[in-house]
Write a protein that holds these residues in place. Sequence first.
Motif, short mmCIF file in Angstrom:
data_model
loop_
_atom_site.label_atom_id
_atom_site.label_comp_id
_atom_site.label_asym_id
_atom_site.label_seq_id
_atom_site.Cartn_x
_atom_site.Cartn_y
_atom_site.Cartn_z
N VAL A 56 -7.91 -56.84 -4.88
CA VAL A 56 -7.94 -57.52 -3.60
C VAL A 56 -6.54 -57.44 -3.00
CG1 VAL A 56 -8.37 -59.66 -2.36
CG2 VAL A 56 -9.75 -59.07 -4.38
N VAL A 57 -6.41 -56.78 -1.87
CA VAL A 57 -5.13 -56.64 -1.19
C VAL A 57 -5.07 -57.70 -0.10
CG1 VAL A 57 -3.60 -55.12 0.12
CG2 VAL A 57 -5.05 -54.18 -1.71
N GLN A 58 -4.13 -58.69 -0.27
CA GLN A 58 -4.05 -59.79 0.68
C GLN A 58 -2.72 -59.86 1.39
OE1 GLN A 58 -6.49 -63.38 -0.49
NE2 GLN A 58 -5.75 -62.75 -2.56
N ARG A 59 -1.84 -58.88 1.16
CA ARG A 59 -0.56 -58.83 1.84
C ARG A 59 -0.39 -57.46 2.47
NH1 ARG A 59 0.57 -61.26 -3.19
NH2 ARG A 59 1.03 -63.50 -3.01
N ALA A 60 0.55 -57.38 3.39
CA ALA A 60 0.77 -56.12 4.12
C ALA A 60 1.61 -55.16 3.30
CB ALA A 60 1.44 -56.41 5.47
N VAL A 61 1.05 -54.72 2.18
CA VAL A 61 1.75 -53.81 1.28
C VAL A 61 1.27 -52.38 1.50
CG1 VAL A 61 2.06 -55.62 -0.43
CG2 VAL A 61 0.03 -54.14 -0.54
N THR A 62 1.94 -51.45 0.82
CA THR A 62 1.47 -50.07 0.78
C THR A 62 0.99 -49.79 -0.64
OG1 THR A 62 2.98 -49.32 2.51
CG2 THR A 62 2.12 -47.65 1.00
N LEU A 63 -0.26 -49.34 -0.76
CA LEU A 63 -0.87 -49.05 -2.06
C LEU A 63 -1.21 -47.57 -2.06
CD1 LEU A 63 -1.94 -50.48 -4.66
CD2 LEU A 63 -4.17 -50.59 -3.52
N ARG A 64 -0.58 -46.83 -3.00
CA ARG A 64 -0.76 -45.37 -2.93
C ARG A 64 -0.71 -44.74 -4.31
NH1 ARG A 64 5.24 -43.52 -0.63
NH2 ARG A 64 6.30 -43.60 -2.67
N GLY A 65 -1.29 -43.54 -4.40
CA GLY A 65 -1.13 -42.77 -5.60
C GLY A 65 0.16 -41.97 -5.56
N PRO A 66 0.51 -41.30 -6.67
CA PRO A 66 1.76 -40.53 -6.70
C PRO A 66 1.68 -39.33 -5.77
CG PRO A 66 0.46 -40.10 -8.67
CD PRO A 66 -0.24 -41.21 -7.94
N ASP A 67 2.81 -38.97 -5.17
CA ASP A 67 2.84 -37.81 -4.27
C ASP A 67 2.47 -36.54 -5.02
OD1 ASP A 67 3.63 -39.40 -2.17
OD2 ASP A 67 5.78 -39.10 -2.52
N GLY A 68 1.69 -35.67 -4.34
CA GLY A 68 1.40 -34.34 -4.88
C GLY A 68 0.27 -34.29 -5.89
#
Length: 806
Positions: free
Chosen positions: A51-63
């Motif tokens: 559950v994402v409740q803040r203005a964050v960035t959620l990402r996988g590793p580049d490439g």
Amino acid sequence: MAQGTVQVTHTGTSRWRRRTGEYASLAAALEAAGDGDILTIAPGTYRENLVVQRAVTLRGPDGTPGSVRIAPADGVPLTVRASATVRDLHIEGQDVAAPALLVEEGAPELADIRVVTRSASGIEVRGGARPTVRRCTVDNPAGIGIAVLDGGGGVFEECEIVAAGQAGIAVRGGARPRLERCRVHHTSGSGLSATGEHSGLEAIGCEVYEVKGSGVQVTGRATAHLTDCDVHRTTADGVTLDTDAVLTLADCRIHDVPENAIDLRSRSVLTLTRSTVRQFGRNGLSVWDPGTRVDANQCEIHDSTGDYPAVWVSDGATAVLDACRVHDVPDALFVLDRGSRVDVVDSDLSQVRNTAVSVSDGATAQLDDCRIREAATGAWFRDHGSGGTLANCTVDTVQTGVIVTKGADPTIERCTITSPAEAGFYVSAGGRGSLTGCRVTGSGGYGFHVIDGCRTTLKKCRTERCARGGYEFAEDGPLVEDCTSDESGGVRPGSAATPPPVAESAVQTATQTVGLLGTVPDQRPTAAPAAAPPKPARTSKDVLSELDSLVGLEDVKREVRALTDMIEVGRRRQEAGLKAASVRRHLVFTGSPGTGKTTVARLYGEILAGLGVLEQGHLVEVSRVDLVGEHIGSTAIRTQEAFQRAHGGVLFIDEAYALSPEDSGRDFGREAIDTLVKLMEDQRDAVVVIVAGYTAEMERFLSVNPGVASRFSRTITFSDYVPEELLRIVEQQAEEHEYRLAPGTPEALLKYFTALPKGPAFGNGRTARQTFEAMVERHAGRVAQVDEPSTDDLTLLYPDDLPELP
């Protein structure tokens, strides 16, 4: 248990305050992160419900796209409740009652996410959420691809639904998303669906295809706007609107649809602009119900793959076509039912296999400045209450230009019909109509053909170069004023005789506000003599003598004479005030070709005329092609026309069994049979019908049509000629043409006819005549080599003149 770690990069107001931390689970990392922090997820499978409740960035590793899998055992794998950024994730859901990715609040950005799931929905947006979703794919064979619900919205760019067990993209509950350059395919429900009041959908540059259902479905007061979109390869309708739906299609393409390309009903409204509809199995546009409306501008509808009208308007609906093209279709436009209306302006209807415009059951059609070409029928106003206006229209290269029947009453103004194969205007069966300033040029039949005493009004009309005549009217026919023609054939009122054509055509004008026959231009010099009276009919005895002189046919002669005697005695009993047996005069002739059926039919008509049973006794010979039309309704008219021509005489239908083929399918021959049965009863004292054909085929025809069989008094069988009779026919031909058979030639002919194969191509009497003609040709080739031929040389036919056996 998480496979991998999550690195959280914490951000602050100054550079020295940036710091990082690593966490063993996504839940712990999200708990530790604050607004603006970046969560970078190491490759692995995470079986957590996030559950994402803040203005964050959620990402996988580049490439390494797809290396991070969010795959819990049940529930929602990822819920977003803030304006976060989520990208480069692979999400898997297993809960058929929950979405795989749920966006509930904020305006998050979701990019490069692949959802592979068997959930209720792949991506679900609800409430006040307004996400921006880019380059995401959804593969959900168990449920909806993307669902936008309960006031949700957002923008979806370059997203793809690769599979869905229900709708590809579903919008309801007042939601209003925008789709840009998205692809939706391989769904088991509608490609795009919007339903419910205040729900709306906007799609730009999208493609919907391989859909098991409707490509686009808008219902229940929802609205949608599609621009530059493609909808194709559906199993149901391409686009469906129902219950107060509103849809705008601009620069769109609807094609390869097995059902209706676009179907709307129940007060729905469609605006169609610069769009193309093609390759549809049923209707291109199907419009139903009062309050339902289509406005089409600069559109093209073409290349139907089925047998249905391209545009269908019924049950009180309305359609407007402005600057449109409809071509390569079975029928272009059908409007039917009281209250239904079409308005067609500056449009082209061409290459129509059947009827370009059909108006029936009280409907109305208004055509202005339109062009109709290459159709079986240009426009057909079919029945009582049907009407409208054709104004400034051109009709070119059709079978019949305009047909008005059964009480229809259109207004036709300043229209030109060029090169119809049959009539330019045809009015019958109580049709009315007002024709003003119309012109027919180059007709293969009549220019204006009005029968059945129809009270059509013609004003300032003109015909040019019509093969059968400019005007053909029944007695007590139309009202005519200021009509002209350059034809030399004159007016043909009913069956009245027409004088021979004059050397030069004379254009004359008739002016009379109220009148019948005399008001039509009679293209004859005013000083032309009256037509010669008809040749007196022969007596029945004279005709019977000719019948007796025919070669063979002894059984036929006996049957005809017995029937003639019955009719003659019945007439005499009536004159004596006695009851006379009712004799049905319709006959069935069976037998092979060339056995004299047509000749006997002609003589039978003359016999009945000589007995006073028929007025004229003339023979009108027709076959299936003369009676059966290309579409519903035209067959009845053709059959009625044949009866009209045969009025007072004999209608001879050769190969009548072709009206009822063994594999009839949707064949219109049945319509001809039904019309025949009725007319044979209604006009039993005016027309005698003789049906003819091969014996076996006629037996089948009568057995499968008991209504037809009951109308005929008897069947007369014409047996094949024996060799001696064929020889006699050759001898008659020779005598008539002043030839003689040399000694030995009769015997050679008998051997020839005995050995001649009697297969399907054998023509009986026709074969005898062809044999004589072949002998004359070979005789000519022989005698032409003689310098000074004698009379015997010029007249004697020898055995060597016989053609070789096939």
